[in-house]
Design an enzyme around this catalytic site. Structure first.
Site, mmCIF file in Angstrom:
data_model
loop_
_atom_site.group_PDB
_atom_site.id
_atom_site.type_symbol
_atom_site.label_atom_id
_atom_site.label_comp_id
_atom_site.label_asym_id
_atom_site.label_seq_id
_atom_site.Cartn_x
_atom_site.Cartn_y
_atom_site.Cartn_z
ATOM 1 N N GLY A 1 0.809 -1.209 0.000
ATOM 2 C CA GLY A 1 0.000 0.000 0.000
ATOM 3 C C GLY A 1 0.839 1.254 0.000
ATOM 4 N N PRO B 1 2.597 4.893 1.127
ATOM 5 C CA PRO B 1 3.311 5.261 2.365
ATOM 6 C C PRO B 1 2.370 5.925 3.364
ATOM 7 C CG PRO B 1 4.483 6.051 0.408
ATOM 8 C CD PRO B 1 3.147 5.592 -0.052
ATOM 9 N N HIS C 1 -6.748 34.584 -11.715
ATOM 10 C CA HIS C 1 -6.453 33.187 -12.060
ATOM 11 C C HIS C 1 -7.212 32.231 -11.135
ATOM 12 C CE1 HIS C 1 -3.702 29.997 -13.658
ATOM 13 N NE2 HIS C 1 -4.011 29.434 -12.491
ATOM 14 N N GLU C 2 -7.109 32.454 -9.833
ATOM 15 C CA GLU C 2 -7.790 31.569 -8.884
ATOM 16 C C GLU C 2 -9.302 31.729 -8.964
ATOM 17 O OE1 GLU C 2 -6.156 29.291 -7.517
ATOM 18 O OE2 GLU C 2 -4.178 30.090 -8.046
ATOM 19 N N HIS D 1 -10.573 29.523 -11.805
ATOM 20 C CA HIS D 1 -10.745 28.127 -11.381
ATOM 21 C C HIS D 1 -12.054 27.961 -10.614
ATOM 22 C CE1 HIS D 1 -6.895 26.593 -12.643
ATOM 23 N NE2 HIS D 1 -6.209 27.459 -11.905
ATOM 24 N N ASP E 1 -1.400 23.513 -13.982
ATOM 25 C CA ASP E 1 -2.779 23.195 -14.373
ATOM 26 C C ASP E 1 -2.799 22.458 -15.709
ATOM 27 O OD1 ASP E 1 -3.608 24.604 -12.118
ATOM 28 O OD2 ASP E 1 -3.710 26.496 -13.216
#
Length: 754
Positions: A277, A279, A499-500, A503, A577
């Site tokens: 699995g 870490p 920009h943010e 999104h 992105d």
């Protein structure tokens, strides 16, 4: 319990004695008196001074010659002290001092002796004047004659030797003392003391190394078993989540405790468990809990400890490990990071027969070979089950392979509850909400979130851990600490905000199954800001529409920059992105079959763990198919980008609102984003609510006094809160009445003025 001090061994006493002897010899050599040196002119001046001295305060006790070393050794009385020194002189000077007659004495020397001094014809007579009065010339002459007789006996019969011949032959001539001869101790024992001590030390060191070799280690036996026997205080109750894994391992532990129960049923317990699995999911913690529950010898070793400098060391250490485990059966062997020796054979530097493969072969033989391993349970842990040798994974060696995956929302809440014990967390915070905001976090990351929040609470000197500190801790785990001191221009800051906001607008309006939980323009790591978008529900599969919406959301930042600043003024901030969007699009085409090329897997994982994961990725299709794949990927990205531009242009007002709010507050959360979307108005100033600095007393009381006491105490707190709320309501009504009265009075006054 106080441990008893171990009694020193005989070897330790011998070492101490040797070290004391070496130290004593060094001190003796350093502190023993040694003759100093004077020049020949100083000696002549001392001879003249002592020769003309009328008292016994200045004279020579001894004045000897050692022609073999070209030294004149003197013991002199100077006032109340005695000095010993030596003078380096060539044979000519020494013979001049020894000669009874002859030699030139300058008038200057004679004048210094004074007129009252006896007449002298040689340096020898001057030296006689400078020595003690009782040492007469007759005594000196007898000493010289004795030397002559000794020399004649050495030469043999028929030979003649004169006094001058003896002097010229550099034989020692002593006036009033013989050349000192050492005794047996100083001549034969003392010079060899350093050699004897060093030899004893070397013998002791060799003896100790040989003892270690016989015990299975040291320089002479590097193949000693490196496993550590541990006693762990961890239990399965200390492991949150992973219920299925704990159930599987508990069955093995029960077998080790009660083997007869399984033997009566004819069941054979599996010989090994492989824990795989990602870490940080708790594989090593499960091994510690197994050690605490089993109450049998538990041997822990890292796979990297097997292979070291010498050839054959790894295989021998494997044999020693299983030999010791069989001697103490039933026992558990835990090998951590198994991929260090368990990688597939036939590859790697050095060809197909290197030291690591020898170690692996020996491990395979010990796990399931000619020798029975009844009562030994082997647990292996690795993050790379994909690179393990198939022979290691077959039944009979690792019978069960258990994947310890990332926790789901319920398991995350259990893990958070476990790590929150003993921490003062605000009553306004619920661990379920933290679990919802941390999808994909491992147990180690969740522990780090609580620990970071605790450190922030100590740093900010708050009584409890607040929600703001939890938010900051999550951000720290995801992207690192905020770079609040980074110098950034207002224009660049505005571009980051756009920009943010881009999104966020695309993520909100496309309804792709995720929620925009947080937007920030505070730089962290290599990013100028980021959007935290989380799924509404825990999902393990994604639809095509959701993947396309995710790509469009990733492209929303670049789309906002193009709309606001134009195509020629877009920035490099969208690099990450674009990388993420391209990966999703490529997997849609080559793995998921979500394109016009059909449901065909074009990229197979034929990669080599030694040559790199992407080394053989493009070997299963032609260049023409590769060109078509690129066209499909480009089409997905282009259509998603156009969708992002259209969405932002349609909701330009929401884009501006989010941008302005980010410039003002730098960080906005889900509730504020939702309010902006619903009202399309700036946030009121009163939306910033200070969180109550209130300790969650119920949890603390429940731990200390029990659940009944905690519930009763909570009810009393609720009654107090209700009474307080009633008082506040009464005060509020009174204030309202006063306000109404003031309003009516103001209306009357205004009518009067009219």
């Amino acid at each position: 319990m106080k441990q008893r001090m171990k009694k020193p061994s005989l070897g330790t006493f011998i070492l101490i004695l040797i070290l004391i002897g070496i130290l004593a010899y060094v001190l003796w050599q350093f502190l023993s008196p040694k003759l100093g040196y004077k020049s020949l002119s100083d000696l002549e001046q001392r001879i003249i001074t002592n020769a003309k001295s009328a008292t016994d305060d200045n004279f020579f006790w001894a004045f000897g010659f050692d022609i073999s070393d070209f030294r004149i050794k003197v013991v002199e009385q100077v006032g109340n002290r005695i000095e010993s020194y030596q003078v380096v002189a060539d044979p000519t000077i020494i013979r001049l001092y020894q000669a009874g007659t002859g030699g030139v004495i300058s008038e200057n020397i004679l004048s210094q002796l004074g007129s009252s001094a006896p007449k002298v014809n040689s340096w020898r007579e001057i030296i006689q004047l400078a020595t003690k009065a009782s040492l007469t010339s007759e005594i000196i002459e007898n000493a010289i004659n004795q030397k002559i007789n000794n020399a004649l006996s050495l030469v043999g019969a028929g030979q003649s030797v004169s006094k001058n011949t003896i002097v010229n032959a550099n034989l020692p001539v002593i006036f009033n003392f013989d050349r000192p001869r050492g005794n047996f101790l100083s001549s034969f024992i003392v010079p060899y003391i350093p050699f004897l001590l060093i030899s004893l030390f070397g013998f002791w060191l060799f003896f100790r190394l040989s003892q270690n070799s016989q015990a299975g280690g040291g320089l002479f036996n590097p193949g000693k078993n490196q496993a550590i026997r541990i006693k762990s205080n961890k239990k399965f109750t200390d492991v949150a989540g992973n219920a299925e894994v704990k159930e599987e391992i508990a069955e093995f532990v029960d077998y080790l405790k009660n083997p007869k129960k399984y033997a009566a049923a004819g069941a054979k317990i599996p010989k090994g468990i492989l824990l795989g699995g990602p870490p940080g999911t708790g594989k090593t913690l499960l091994a510690k809990a197994t050690a605490g529950e089993a109450n049998v010898p538990f041997f822990f070793i890292s796979a990297s400890n097997f292979v070291e400098l010498y050839v054959g060391v790894g295989a021998k250490r494997v044999r020693e490990l299983f030999k010791e485990a069989r001697a103490e059966s039933p026992a558990i062997i835990f090998i951590d990071e198994l991929d260090a020796i368990g990688r597939s054979r036939g590859s790697g530097i050095g060809g197909g027969h290197d030291e690591r493969e020898q170690t692996l072969n020996q491990l395979l033989v010990e796990m399931d070979g000619m020798v029975e391993n009844s009562g030994i349970l082997l647990i292996g842990a690795t993050n790379r089950t994909d690179v393990l040798d198939p022979a290691l994974l077959r039944p009979g060696r690792f019978d069960r392979s258990i994947i310890v995956g990332l926790p789901d929302i319920k398991e995350r809440e259990e893990i958070l509850k476990l790590h929150a014990k003993g921490k003062r967390i605000s009553q306004n915070i619920t661990l379920a909400n933290i679990a919802k905001r941390t999808p994909g976090f491992s147990g180690a990351q969740l522990e780090n979130v609580i620990n970071e929040a605790t450190l922030l609470s100590v740093r900010e000197k708050t009584q409890v851990i607040t929600g703001k500190q939890i938010d900051e801790a999550i951000d720290r785990v995801i992207s690192g600490p905020a770079k609040k001191n980074r110098v950034i221009t207002e224009d660049e800051r505005t571009m980051v905000a756009y920009h943010e906001a881009g999104h966020a607008v695309v993520g909100i309006k496309l309804r792709s199954g995720v929620k925009v939980q947080k937007i920030t323009i505070v730089p962290r790591g290599n990013t100028g800001g980021y959007n935290l978008m989380l799924p509404e529900h825990e999902k393990y599969n994604s639809t095509k529409s959701e993947l396309l919406a995710s790509i469009a959301a990733f492209m929303g930042g670049r789309a906002a920059e193009e709309i606001i600043y134009g195509k020629n003024e877009i920035s490099t901030g969208a690099a990450n992105d674009i990388e993420k969007a391209t990966k999703i699009a490529r997997r849609m085409v080559t793995e998921f079959g979500m394109s016009n090329l059909g449901p065909i897997q074009y990229e197979q994982d034929n990669s080599s763990p030694f040559l790199g994961r992407d080394y053989f990725k493009n070997a299963s299709f032609s260049s023409q198919v590769g060109h078509e794949i690129d066209i499909e990927i480009r089409e997905i990205i282009s259509s998603s980008y156009k969708l992002a531009i259209a969405t932002i242009q349609e909701h330009r007002l929401l884009l501006e609102l989010i941008k302005d709010t980010l410039l003002e507050k730098e960080t906005i959360v889900f509730e504020e984003i939702q309010q902006l979307e619903q009202t399309l108005k700036p946030l009121p100033k009163s939306t910033e609510i200070e969180e109550k600095q209130k300790v969650n007393t119920k949890d603390i009381l429940e731990e200390l006094m029990g659940s009944d006491f905690a519930n009763n105490q909570e009810k009393s707190y609720e009654n107090e809160d209700q009474n307080q709320n009633s008082l506040e309501a009464i005060n509020y009504n009174i204030d309202d009445q006063d306000d109404d009265k003031n309003d009516s009075e103001s209306k009357i006054d205004s009518s009067k003025e009219q």
